[in-house]
Design a protein around this motif. Sequence first.
Motif, mmCIF file in Angstrom:
data_model
loop_
_atom_site.group_PDB
_atom_site.id
_atom_site.type_symbol
_atom_site.label_atom_id
_atom_site.label_comp_id
_atom_site.label_asym_id
_atom_site.label_seq_id
_atom_site.Cartn_x
_atom_site.Cartn_y
_atom_site.Cartn_z
ATOM 1 N N MET A 56 0.762 -1.014 -0.069
ATOM 2 C CA MET A 56 -0.075 -0.093 0.000
ATOM 3 C C MET A 56 0.752 1.078 0.125
ATOM 4 S SD MET A 56 -3.024 -1.355 -0.009
ATOM 5 C CE MET A 56 -4.016 0.041 0.578
ATOM 6 N N ARG A 57 0.589 2.187 -1.076
ATOM 7 C CA ARG A 57 1.359 3.373 -0.971
ATOM 8 C C ARG A 57 0.561 4.356 -0.348
ATOM 9 N NH1 ARG A 57 5.004 4.799 -5.905
ATOM 10 N NH2 ARG A 57 6.502 3.452 -4.897
ATOM 11 N N PHE A 58 1.355 5.478 0.286
ATOM 12 C CA PHE A 58 0.722 6.535 0.926
ATOM 13 C C PHE A 58 1.613 7.678 0.621
ATOM 14 C CE2 PHE A 58 -0.602 2.826 3.565
ATOM 15 C CZ PHE A 58 -2.051 3.162 3.459
ATOM 16 N N TRP A 59 0.790 8.803 0.414
ATOM 17 C CA TRP A 59 1.629 10.015 0.500
ATOM 18 C C TRP A 59 1.267 11.066 1.623
ATOM 19 C CZ3 TRP A 59 5.082 11.374 -3.381
ATOM 20 C CH2 TRP A 59 5.259 10.598 -4.300
ATOM 21 N N ASP A 60 2.375 11.450 2.267
ATOM 22 C CA ASP A 60 2.196 12.112 3.494
ATOM 23 C C ASP A 60 2.337 13.320 2.983
ATOM 24 O OD1 ASP A 60 1.895 9.811 5.215
ATOM 25 O OD2 ASP A 60 3.928 9.477 5.601
ATOM 26 N N ARG A 61 1.626 14.279 3.429
ATOM 27 C CA ARG A 61 1.603 15.935 3.186
ATOM 28 C C ARG A 61 1.245 16.666 4.492
ATOM 29 N NH1 ARG A 61 -0.420 13.342 -1.132
ATOM 30 N NH2 ARG A 61 0.439 13.676 -3.104
ATOM 31 N N PRO A 62 1.826 17.934 4.741
ATOM 32 C CA PRO A 62 1.439 18.655 5.765
ATOM 33 C C PRO A 62 0.115 19.128 5.628
ATOM 34 C CG PRO A 62 2.991 19.846 4.553
ATOM 35 C CD PRO A 62 3.118 18.609 3.828
ATOM 36 N N LEU A 63 -0.585 19.613 6.634
ATOM 37 C CA LEU A 63 -1.710 20.048 6.706
ATOM 38 C C LEU A 63 -2.106 21.213 5.700
ATOM 39 C CD1 LEU A 63 -4.766 19.962 7.868
ATOM 40 C CD2 LEU A 63 -4.118 21.340 9.512
ATOM 41 N N HIS A 64 -1.286 22.304 5.654
ATOM 42 C CA HIS A 64 -1.417 23.337 4.782
ATOM 43 C C HIS A 64 -1.300 22.996 3.195
ATOM 44 C CE1 HIS A 64 2.883 23.267 4.216
ATOM 45 N NE2 HIS A 64 2.755 23.815 3.008
ATOM 46 N N ALA A 65 -0.759 21.869 3.094
ATOM 47 C CA ALA A 65 -0.818 21.365 1.527
ATOM 48 C C ALA A 65 -2.004 20.712 1.309
ATOM 49 C CB ALA A 65 0.561 20.280 1.246
ATOM 50 N N MET A 66 -2.677 20.017 2.239
ATOM 51 C CA MET A 66 -3.898 19.542 1.881
ATOM 52 C C MET A 66 -4.836 20.356 1.947
ATOM 53 S SD MET A 66 -3.264 16.299 1.859
ATOM 54 C CE MET A 66 -4.684 15.535 2.054
ATOM 55 N N THR A 67 -5.104 21.263 2.660
ATOM 56 C CA THR A 67 -6.009 22.538 2.376
ATOM 57 C C THR A 67 -5.969 23.370 1.236
ATOM 58 O OG1 THR A 67 -4.942 24.012 3.958
ATOM 59 C CG2 THR A 67 -6.255 22.444 5.057
ATOM 60 N N GLU A 68 -4.682 23.677 0.850
ATOM 61 C CA GLU A 68 -4.393 24.343 -0.271
ATOM 62 C C GLU A 68 -5.024 23.391 -1.478
ATOM 63 O OE1 GLU A 68 -0.501 25.079 -0.455
ATOM 64 O OE2 GLU A 68 -0.610 26.648 1.198
ATOM 65 N N ALA A 69 -4.608 22.163 -1.507
ATOM 66 C CA ALA A 69 -5.260 21.264 -2.641
ATOM 67 C C ALA A 69 -6.987 21.108 -2.821
ATOM 68 C CB ALA A 69 -4.664 19.732 -2.506
ATOM 69 N N PHE A 70 -7.447 20.978 -1.544
ATOM 70 C CA PHE A 70 -8.978 21.159 -1.322
ATOM 71 C C PHE A 70 -9.602 22.172 -1.841
ATOM 72 C CE2 PHE A 70 -8.399 17.839 1.962
ATOM 73 C CZ PHE A 70 -8.897 16.692 1.526
ATOM 74 N N THR A 71 -9.130 23.610 -1.402
ATOM 75 C CA THR A 71 -9.578 24.741 -2.056
ATOM 76 C C THR A 71 -9.301 25.148 -3.315
ATOM 77 O OG1 THR A 71 -7.613 26.082 -1.304
ATOM 78 C CG2 THR A 71 -9.296 26.012 0.363
ATOM 79 N N ALA A 72 -8.040 24.457 -3.745
ATOM 80 C CA ALA A 72 -7.912 24.589 -5.522
ATOM 81 C C ALA A 72 -8.882 23.778 -6.094
ATOM 82 C CB ALA A 72 -6.368 24.231 -5.655
ATOM 83 N N ALA A 73 -9.223 22.630 -5.703
ATOM 84 C CA ALA A 73 -10.272 21.880 -6.168
ATOM 85 C C ALA A 73 -11.740 22.383 -6.201
ATOM 86 C CB ALA A 73 -10.272 20.366 -5.873
ATOM 87 N N GLY A 74 -12.019 23.467 -5.395
ATOM 88 C CA GLY A 74 -13.239 24.155 -5.283
ATOM 89 C C GLY A 74 -13.913 23.730 -4.011
#
Length: 83
Positions: free
Chosen positions: A37-55
Amino acid sequence: MRPLIGAGQAVNATPCKYFETRSRTEEWAQGGQAVQMRFWDRPLHAMTEAFTAAGFRISVVSEPPFVPEACELFRSVFRGRGA
């Protein structure tokens, strides 16, 4: 979310920096077979930026500060970061 993972990895001698984006692979047992199983770890700010960029609209994100006990237990992980 991530601080716990980072702390656990530090204990297992796998260095992890909380603010890095990195890939990791774990082996899980599924249906009697080993599965990678492959996982990508990202900091919280990167996750929130990706969510907001997706609308998505995010009204509040709260991430508590590190507790002093964690800083004492995992000095190499928290070096240079205040509690």
